[in-house]
Design a protein around this motif. Structure first.
Motif, PDB file in Angstrom:
ATOM      1  N   THR A 166       0.847  -1.188   0.000  1.00 44.89           N
ATOM      2  CA  THR A 166       0.000   0.000   0.000  1.00 44.89           C
ATOM      3  C   THR A 166       0.886   1.243   0.000  1.00 44.89           C
ATOM      4  O   THR A 166       2.050   1.191   0.382  1.00 44.89           O
ATOM      5  CB  THR A 166      -0.908   0.063   1.249  1.00 44.89           C
ATOM      6  OG1 THR A 166      -0.074   0.138   2.403  1.00 44.89           O
ATOM      7  CG2 THR A 166      -1.810  -1.143   1.357  1.00 44.89           C
ATOM      8  N   VAL A 167       0.313   2.335  -0.440  1.00 48.15           N
ATOM      9  CA  VAL A 167       1.024   3.622  -0.409  1.00 48.15           C
ATOM     10  C   VAL A 167       0.085   4.643   0.210  1.00 48.15           C
ATOM     11  O   VAL A 167      -1.140   4.502   0.129  1.00 48.15           O
ATOM     12  CB  VAL A 167       1.456   4.078  -1.821  1.00 48.15           C
ATOM     13  CG1 VAL A 167       2.412   3.077  -2.430  1.00 48.15           C
ATOM     14  CG2 VAL A 167       0.264   4.279  -2.731  1.00 48.15           C
ATOM     15  N   ASP A 168       0.670   5.663   0.852  1.00 46.99           N
ATOM     16  CA  ASP A 168      -0.251   6.635   1.433  1.00 46.99           C
ATOM     17  C   ASP A 168      -0.839   7.504   0.319  1.00 46.99           C
ATOM     18  O   ASP A 168      -0.309   7.596  -0.787  1.00 46.99           O
ATOM     19  CB  ASP A 168       0.389   7.443   2.565  1.00 46.99           C
ATOM     20  CG  ASP A 168       1.526   8.313   2.094  1.00 46.99           C
ATOM     21  OD1 ASP A 168       1.355   9.009   1.084  1.00 46.99           O
ATOM     22  OD2 ASP A 168       2.580   8.311   2.741  1.00 46.99           O
ATOM     23  N   ARG A 169      -1.960   8.114   0.640  1.00 44.14           N
ATOM     24  CA  ARG A 169      -2.729   8.805  -0.386  1.00 44.14           C
ATOM     25  C   ARG A 169      -1.928   9.915  -1.045  1.00 44.14           C
ATOM     26  O   ARG A 169      -1.968  10.090  -2.266  1.00 44.14           O
ATOM     27  CB  ARG A 169      -4.015   9.366   0.232  1.00 44.14           C
ATOM     28  CG  ARG A 169      -5.038   9.801  -0.772  1.00 44.14           C
ATOM     29  CD  ARG A 169      -6.316  10.238  -0.068  1.00 44.14           C
ATOM     30  NE  ARG A 169      -6.210  11.565   0.475  1.00 44.14           N
ATOM     31  CZ  ARG A 169      -6.523  11.905   1.733  1.00 44.14           C
ATOM     32  NH1 ARG A 169      -6.958  10.998   2.570  1.00 44.14           N
ATOM     33  NH2 ARG A 169      -6.399  13.153   2.137  1.00 44.14           N
TER      34      ARG A 169
ATOM     35  N   ALA B 107       0.341   8.472  -3.617  1.00 46.41           N
ATOM     36  CA  ALA B 107      -0.400   8.061  -4.814  1.00 46.41           C
ATOM     37  C   ALA B 107      -0.749   9.279  -5.673  1.00 46.41           C
ATOM     38  O   ALA B 107      -0.640   9.240  -6.900  1.00 46.41           O
ATOM     39  CB  ALA B 107      -1.672   7.318  -4.419  1.00 46.41           C
ATOM     40  N   ILE B 108      -1.143  10.359  -5.023  1.00 42.97           N
ATOM     41  CA  ILE B 108      -1.536  11.566  -5.755  1.00 42.97           C
ATOM     42  C   ILE B 108      -0.331  12.199  -6.449  1.00 42.97           C
ATOM     43  O   ILE B 108      -0.392  12.581  -7.627  1.00 42.97           O
ATOM     44  CB  ILE B 108      -2.223  12.558  -4.784  1.00 42.97           C
ATOM     45  CG1 ILE B 108      -3.599  12.008  -4.382  1.00 42.97           C
ATOM     46  CG2 ILE B 108      -2.336  13.937  -5.410  1.00 42.97           C
ATOM     47  CD1 ILE B 108      -4.270  12.790  -3.266  1.00 42.97           C
TER      48      ILE B 108
ATOM     49  N   GLN C 161       2.383  10.733  -7.348  1.00 41.35           N
ATOM     50  CA  GLN C 161       2.822   9.845  -8.413  1.00 41.35           C
ATOM     51  C   GLN C 161       1.946  10.026  -9.662  1.00 41.35           C
ATOM     52  O   GLN C 161       2.453  10.098 -10.783  1.00 41.35           O
ATOM     53  CB  GLN C 161       2.742   8.394  -7.909  1.00 41.35           C
ATOM     54  CG  GLN C 161       3.469   7.385  -8.759  1.00 41.35           C
ATOM     55  CD  GLN C 161       4.901   7.136  -8.275  1.00 41.35           C
ATOM     56  OE1 GLN C 161       5.455   7.880  -7.454  1.00 41.35           O
ATOM     57  NE2 GLN C 161       5.518   6.109  -8.808  1.00 41.35           N
ATOM     58  N   ALA C 162       0.649  10.139  -9.447  1.00 46.93           N
ATOM     59  CA  ALA C 162      -0.269  10.351 -10.575  1.00 46.93           C
ATOM     60  C   ALA C 162       0.021  11.684 -11.253  1.00 46.93           C
ATOM     61  O   ALA C 162      -0.014  11.795 -12.492  1.00 46.93           O
ATOM     62  CB  ALA C 162      -1.720  10.295 -10.093  1.00 46.93           C
ATOM     63  N   ALA C 163       0.322  12.708 -10.462  1.00 53.37           N
ATOM     64  CA  ALA C 163       0.630  14.023 -11.046  1.00 53.37           C
ATOM     65  C   ALA C 163       1.904  13.952 -11.880  1.00 53.37           C
ATOM     66  O   ALA C 163       1.994  14.571 -12.955  1.00 53.37           O
ATOM     67  CB  ALA C 163       0.773  15.070  -9.942  1.00 53.37           C
TER      68      ALA C 163
ATOM     69  N   ILE D  82       7.275   5.471  -5.309  1.00 51.45           N
ATOM     70  CA  ILE D  82       6.795   4.158  -4.867  1.00 51.45           C
ATOM     71  C   ILE D  82       7.900   3.105  -5.005  1.00 51.45           C
ATOM     72  O   ILE D  82       8.338   2.523  -4.023  1.00 51.45           O
ATOM     73  CB  ILE D  82       5.525   3.743  -5.649  1.00 51.45           C
ATOM     74  CG1 ILE D  82       4.377   4.740  -5.348  1.00 51.45           C
ATOM     75  CG2 ILE D  82       5.100   2.327  -5.275  1.00 51.45           C
ATOM     76  CD1 ILE D  82       3.088   4.475  -6.103  1.00 51.45           C
TER      77      ILE D  82
END
Lengths: 331, 331
Positions: free
Chosen positions: A212-215, A218-219, A221-223, A248
């Protein structure tokens, strides 16, 4: 290298539903690739010019797939464990072909290097076998055939397979259904690979990934993935600066890779737009604007590894926009 | 609506380091916006045409910021708790201005609607106050001034603030340092908003977000963000299909939003390219290709809410590519 066995040749027609002849030979090439491109774990990958794997496939009288030359002393002859043979078997199965194929593999890519070697072997094996059968499968089916090999040997991801087959820089939206977006290739984009002399099996590199990754991670990384896509479309390579940021996989894998941190720092100091681990490693990659800087960055990375006591080889590549291709075909 | 108090007017010059005059009035408009656009939690947002908030700012003799008309009976007069006033105060602080400003807010956007209302109020308040002072702050500083309000009232994110100020479709790479990528706006892109008659405070909507996400979810979300960016650059709206897929916020928030699932399903059935929650909700949004389909989708969403017993209002918007602007300025 072992001495390759003498390839079996026969002019006897094979009992088969297709009009194929024993003895027919096809050679297929698939390029190396770098997966992830920083933040795009499992979803970004690009094919690289200069090195790849070649698979020579020949129709034989016996049925099934045989590995005559595995391509490297450390690669198995057992067709159930060799990427090219697994992919070739899956092509035969999907095509419903009752023929036999002998494979000889020439490895241009390092084993367990993070340069898409197993993917290239699988793709070249699938492509050569399909051509041998008269192209019964679509490109999509070839990808899925190669995925059977990749899944068994490295995991269910296509960020190396898809570039090896299709070429270019690809965004993998999903495997099932297959949804791949081809991204523009900026003219001056160069990829530097530095390959330290160590092995890191993809399965081991994946084992350290966090479940799992913290939110916020994740955000971010998506950006970063979004910023890479935007930079490629804009054609403004400077916009890649700061976007090759993997929060990650890199933090989890860097400790497995002596010299990587130094090589990355050296790449950035030498003018790279970004640098991270190539696929699951151990190779490091850097993105660079133009040939001259690329060579400078390559030298800097190899020197940095050397300073850390790691022998590394470097290469500079363009994006291979073609992907896997038939190199030779004869009856 | 309450009767607005009579605005204080004075012709006495204000003691200040700047040559400003009491009585000078500026009206600024900031558009509504939709944040997230599906998978882009906190990192994608776009400004929308048609509705926005207007802030009228006037220099007054007393120092500090006063709220003459908060814009809605449920909004506070306390300048320490009103988005426009908090932002205006921060502009005064950053500009080192020792003047007083009275604000009157006209709310065109719903309160706690998920349409960027607090962001628009903050941005319009900051812009009007800055203009009143003779534009001492840069756009970047205005954003940071408005962020002081947004952070206090809704959280530290700029996926509504940045579009409200700059217009367009934006990818927020980071707040600190501020790094915002402007994405292309496809000509026929329309945004449908359906606003159910319920309140969902942004802070409550954020409280249900998961602290961590599993790796596969993070990867899929990043791929969807990348696909949206690619679709916008390609100009091929059909490529948005399937990319408006939020696996982090929507699953957590949907249960707070009666009728949302039905409205989303209705939007997709009516031809929307994608649909999800607008920002923190309760509004739902849909992306649509062209005006005619947009109206059809809007009607379908409103009907679906009605079937679920929820009264909703719908609107159709283009992307507002301009962002916040001065509407009136007089001495």
């Amino acid at each position: 290298m072992r001495t390759p066995p003498t390839p079996q040749r026969s002019s006897t027609p094979v009992t088969s539903s297709r009009a194929v002849e024993t003895g027919r030979v096809v050679r297929a090439f698939a390029p190396g690739s770098t997966g992830n491109i920083g933040p795009g774990l499992d979803i970004l990958g690009c094919a690289l010019s200069g090195s790849g794997d070649v698979v020579r496939a020949q129709l034989i009288a016996e049925s099934g797939v045989r590995v005559d030359e595995p391509g490297h002393p450390d690669l198995p002859r057992d067709p159930a464990r060799h990427a090219s043979a697994i992919a070739a078997s899956e092509v035969l199965r999907r095509a419903g072909a009752q023929v036999g194929v002998a494979l000889s593999i020439e490895k241009g890519l390092p084993l367990s290097g993070g340069q898409g070697g197993s993917a290239a072997s699988a793709v070249a094996g699938a492509l050569a076998t399909n051509k041998l059968l008269g192209d019964p499968l679509t490109q999509r089916e070839l990808l899925l055939a190669a995925l059977v090999a990749e899944e068994q040997l490295a995991g269910r991801h296509i960020d190396n397979l898809a570039p090896a087959l299709f070429g270019g820089i690809l965004l993998i939206r999903s495997i099932d259904p297959l949804d791949v977006v081809r991204l523009p290739v900026p003219r001056n984009l160069r990829v530097v690979l530095a390959h330290p002399q160590m092995l890191l099996r993809t399965t081991d590199a994946r084992a350290v990934l966090p479940a799992t990754v913290d939110r916020a991670t994740a955000i971010a990384q998506a950006a970063a993935v979004g910023a890479i896509v935007a930079a490629l479309y804009s054609g403004d390579l400077s916009r890649l600066s700061g976007a090759i940021e993997d929060r990650i996989a890199e933090p989890a894998r860097a400790s497995l890779l002596p010299g990587f941190a130094a090589a990355k720092a050296a790449a950035l100091a030498a003018g790279a737009l970004g640098s991270s681990i190539s696929g699951g490693g151990p190779s490091a990659f850097a993105l660079v604007d133009g040939d001259a800087d690329a060579i400078t960055v390559m030298e800097a990375m190899v020197s940095a590894y050397a300073t850390e006591g790691v022998v590394a080889t470097g290469r500079v590549a363009r994006i291979d926009e073609i992907g896997a291709r038939i190199e030779e075909e004869r009856a």
